[in-house]
Design an enzyme around this catalytic site. Sequence first.
Site, PDB file in Angstrom:
ATOM      1  N   HIS A  98     -29.192 -15.823  24.036  1.00 22.93           N
ATOM      2  CA  HIS A  98     -28.197 -15.717  25.060  1.00 22.93           C
ATOM      3  C   HIS A  98     -27.378 -16.733  25.520  1.00 22.93           C
ATOM      4  CE1 HIS A  98     -29.816 -11.726  25.410  1.00 22.93           C
ATOM      5  NE2 HIS A  98     -29.097 -11.594  26.491  1.00 22.93           N
ATOM      6  N   GLU A 133     -18.134  -4.317  23.713  1.00 24.19           N
ATOM      7  CA  GLU A 133     -17.163  -5.229  24.008  1.00 24.19           C
ATOM      8  C   GLU A 133     -16.173  -5.375  22.940  1.00 24.19           C
ATOM      9  OE1 GLU A 133     -20.483  -5.648  23.389  1.00 24.19           O
ATOM     10  OE2 GLU A 133     -21.294  -6.321  25.278  1.00 24.19           O
ATOM     11  N   HIS A 193      -4.315   3.294  -3.207  1.00 21.35           N
ATOM     12  CA  HIS A 193      -4.334   2.791  -1.971  1.00 21.35           C
ATOM     13  C   HIS A 193      -3.584   1.375  -1.876  1.00 21.35           C
ATOM     14  CE1 HIS A 193      -6.094   0.908   1.474  1.00 21.35           C
ATOM     15  NE2 HIS A 193      -6.231  -0.259   1.002  1.00 21.35           N
ATOM     16  N   HIS A 202       0.829  -1.087  -0.143  1.00 13.20           N
ATOM     17  CA  HIS A 202       0.112  -0.071   0.031  1.00 13.20           C
ATOM     18  C   HIS A 202       0.959   1.250   0.009  1.00 13.20           C
ATOM     19  CE1 HIS A 202      -2.126  -3.140   1.817  1.00 13.20           C
ATOM     20  NE2 HIS A 202      -3.384  -2.741   1.251  1.00 13.20           N
TER      21      HIS A 202
HETATM   22  C1  LIG Z   1     -11.486  -4.627   9.896  1.00 11.19           C
HETATM   23  C2  LIG Z   1     -11.039  -4.532   8.482  1.00 11.19           C
HETATM   24  N1  LIG Z   1     -12.018  -4.478   7.383  1.00 11.19           N
HETATM   25  C3  LIG Z   1     -11.445  -4.434   6.272  1.00 11.19           C
HETATM   26  C4  LIG Z   1     -10.036  -4.224   5.946  1.00 11.19           C
HETATM   27  C5  LIG Z   1      -9.764  -4.033   4.542  1.00 11.19           C
HETATM   28  N2  LIG Z   1      -9.147  -2.753   4.348  1.00 11.19           N
HETATM   29  C6  LIG Z   1      -7.846  -2.397   4.310  1.00 11.19           C
HETATM   30  S1  LIG Z   1      -7.527  -0.815   4.160  1.00 11.19           S
HETATM   31  C7  LIG Z   1      -9.265  -0.404   3.794  1.00 11.19           C
HETATM   32  C8  LIG Z   1      -9.854   0.887   3.507  1.00 11.19           C
HETATM   33  C9  LIG Z   1      -8.795   1.918   3.139  1.00 11.19           C
HETATM   34  O1  LIG Z   1      -9.341   2.947   3.398  1.00 11.19           O
HETATM   35  P1  LIG Z   1      -8.441   3.998   4.413  1.00 11.19           P
HETATM   36  O2  LIG Z   1      -8.663   3.502   5.802  1.00 11.19           O
HETATM   37  O3  LIG Z   1      -9.014   5.499   4.163  1.00 11.19           O
HETATM   38  O4  LIG Z   1      -6.969   3.774   4.002  1.00 11.19           O
HETATM   39  P2  LIG Z   1      -6.306   4.590   2.846  1.00 11.19           P
HETATM   40  O5  LIG Z   1      -7.140   4.471   1.477  1.00 11.19           O
HETATM   41  O6  LIG Z   1      -6.344   6.131   3.074  1.00 11.19           O
HETATM   42  O7  LIG Z   1      -4.868   3.943   2.612  1.00 11.19           O
HETATM   43  C10 LIG Z   1     -10.060  -1.953   3.901  1.00 11.19           C
HETATM   44  C11 LIG Z   1     -11.221  -1.805   3.687  1.00 11.19           C
HETATM   45  C12 LIG Z   1      -9.233  -4.185   7.274  1.00 11.19           C
HETATM   46  N3  LIG Z   1      -7.896  -4.043   6.976  1.00 11.19           N
HETATM   47  N4  LIG Z   1      -9.736  -4.120   8.259  1.00 11.19           N
END
Ligand SMILES: Cc1ncc(C[n+]2csc(CCOP(=O)(O)OP(=O)(O)O)c2C)c(N)n1
Length: 699
Positions: free
Chosen positions: A485, A423, A274, A39
Amino acid sequence: MAPSARFAAIAAPPALDELCINTLRFLAVDMVQKANSGHPGLPMGSAAMAYALWDRSLRYNPRDPHWPDRDRFILSAGHGCALLYALLHVTGFELSLEELKRFRQWGSRTPGHPEYGKTPGVEATTGPLGQGLANGVGMAIAEATLAARFNRPGHAIVDHSTYVLVSDGDLEEGISSESGSIAGHQHLGKLIVLYADNHITIEGSTELTFTEDRMARFAAFGWHVQRVEQSNDVEAVALALENARKEANRPSLIAVRTHIGFGSPHKQDTAAAHGEPLGVEEVQLTKEAMEWPVSPSFHIPEEALEHFRRAVARGSVAQVEWESRFQAFAREYPDLAAEFQRVIDSQLPNDWGAGLPTFAPTDGPMATRVASGKVIEILGTRLPEMMGGSADLGPSTHTNIDGAGDFEPGDWAGRNMHFGIRENAMGAILNGMALHRGLIPYGGTFFVFSDYMRPPMRLAAMNALPVIYIFTHDSIGMGEDGPTHQPVEQLIGLRSIPGMVVLRPADANETVAAWRVAIGRKQGPVALVLTRQGLPVLDLNLYPAIPAGVQSGGYILADSVTSGRPDIVLIATGSEVHLALEGRERLAAEGVHARVVSMPSTNLFAAQSDDYREKILPADVPILIIEAGSPVGWRSFVGPRIAVIGIDTFGSSAPGAEVMEHYGFTAENVCRQAHRVLDKNKEEAPCALESPQTMEGSF
Ligand SMILES: Cc1ncc(C[n+]2csc(CCOP(=O)(O)OP(=O)(O)O)c2C)c(N)n1
């Protein structure tokens, strides 16, 4: 607007700062490109604000990443780890350039997301979005409570900040609200969060999904919020950080308008930056546009390195200064200083287990949650580092330490925590507390709601964190609240997490032994799974094997009445152990010699030697397993010789004893199924399922 015009409009920092920032950017770009995976966008966009933090605010010593009073930094947006690895390398942590070149490769110290324990300077494993932010809340809580406990007038030996870098994804996740709410409520002024507000996630613009006013949201949680419009304005970020540090009563959120993939002519401000390499051509164009040498890759200008490496001397001065303060503290308060050292080193006092109760049958019936509560009260006085609570179920989970006070604003020395009905955040906060060191954190809720904290539990196991979970209302035996539950699949679910030790004690005495295991286990989490309903107390005079047996995970509680080979082994856990004992009596009257094996922890039992396990479960003896949970988990023990009385539906709403009876958890059914297993073993042919709750060993 032409791409180059877009980034030219963003202010450039002074020359040396810019050189350093671009060093970070292009190290990250080259790492991702060489790995052909990763990334690049977040590191390119956030390099300047990360630089502002690491250069102007963060107090750390690259040569001693574990120095107790260092500031903590968590990259919650773990996917941007190329930025963190670049920072660690240039500032002088033990992370070579070679390791950066081996980004995401087998055996490297630069895995695809930061892994605690693998890379010096990585404070937490991150990647599942939102968890790192809540870990930061846990670390800030740990700092606050240790400061309240150990600092004395003129001796601030615990005095550091926790910084977290978050992305849109971190703030979209619900855990950010859970943990943000707790942090605001608790006035955690030493928690400072930098938000890479780049308006982009994987599917495109945040306009697609994320349009609320994030600043207003955190302000409503009670946070101090600031905004920096120009991400490359190092001074503006540094000033915002300074303001945040001055704000003692509120956690801080600094939203910085960053640009994903900053500098890339075709990918800046797009989702394409990304999660994939820029591509050879785009890397070249980006370097040219930013006036950076196209080759060699992994270029680190000398002036930049020299500037970054000042962190080593700076860190050493800060640490030495702290050490001399600590020595002054130790001279005035030697016992307190020794105690601080003990808890930071996770050492238990020698006599920590003294005074734990033993229970007699006359104390029963007693729910194991009640027995656990009694143990917590005693351990809580012997181990002042124990700190925890529950997700608004304290009166049911029996997690309170009497007399230890509540952790609340104005009394951070209190050790009883009120997590509220949160939680997921509770689990991640416990992880942050454990990562910080100095505490034994625990948290409780109903077992069925462990589902709400699975993500941090998984991370606790991955990071080998000594966190203790107290799960009560452990089976359909909890009764009237009904299927929503009544946990069924949770036991197998948690047992299947590598490194998690699940203990489901059979009575009050096994509960004491289970707590001994939990406190003694320094590497990895323990889940105590406890009943709501009262259970008979096993007589230690009749069953002296209990204390040592629980440590082994499974042991012979009551052997067949003949001293020779049993006809059948009844394995049971938790409340079902009593059914097995009753079944054994009945079978004996019918001339069948049954051995009862209590198996509070399949995880611990599986770790015993082959000899030990063979002694407990001789290979040629048929087995009947009795557990009020999904039978699936017992597959590892299956063979034609076994059957399981388990439950593979969601239970029903009725008084607990009735529910248990309906699902076949009776001594009568134990006998009936035992005979079927015996018959089946004689025939050596699989027999059909008799009830949906009774699984045969032929799957
Ligand atoms: C709980 C979770 N869900 C999904 C992902 C997969 N994932 C990695 S980065 C991302 C989103 C990227 O957007 P952002 O947080 O704005 O990061 P940027 O594009 O700025 O690098 C996702 C959905 C993850 N790492 N964790």
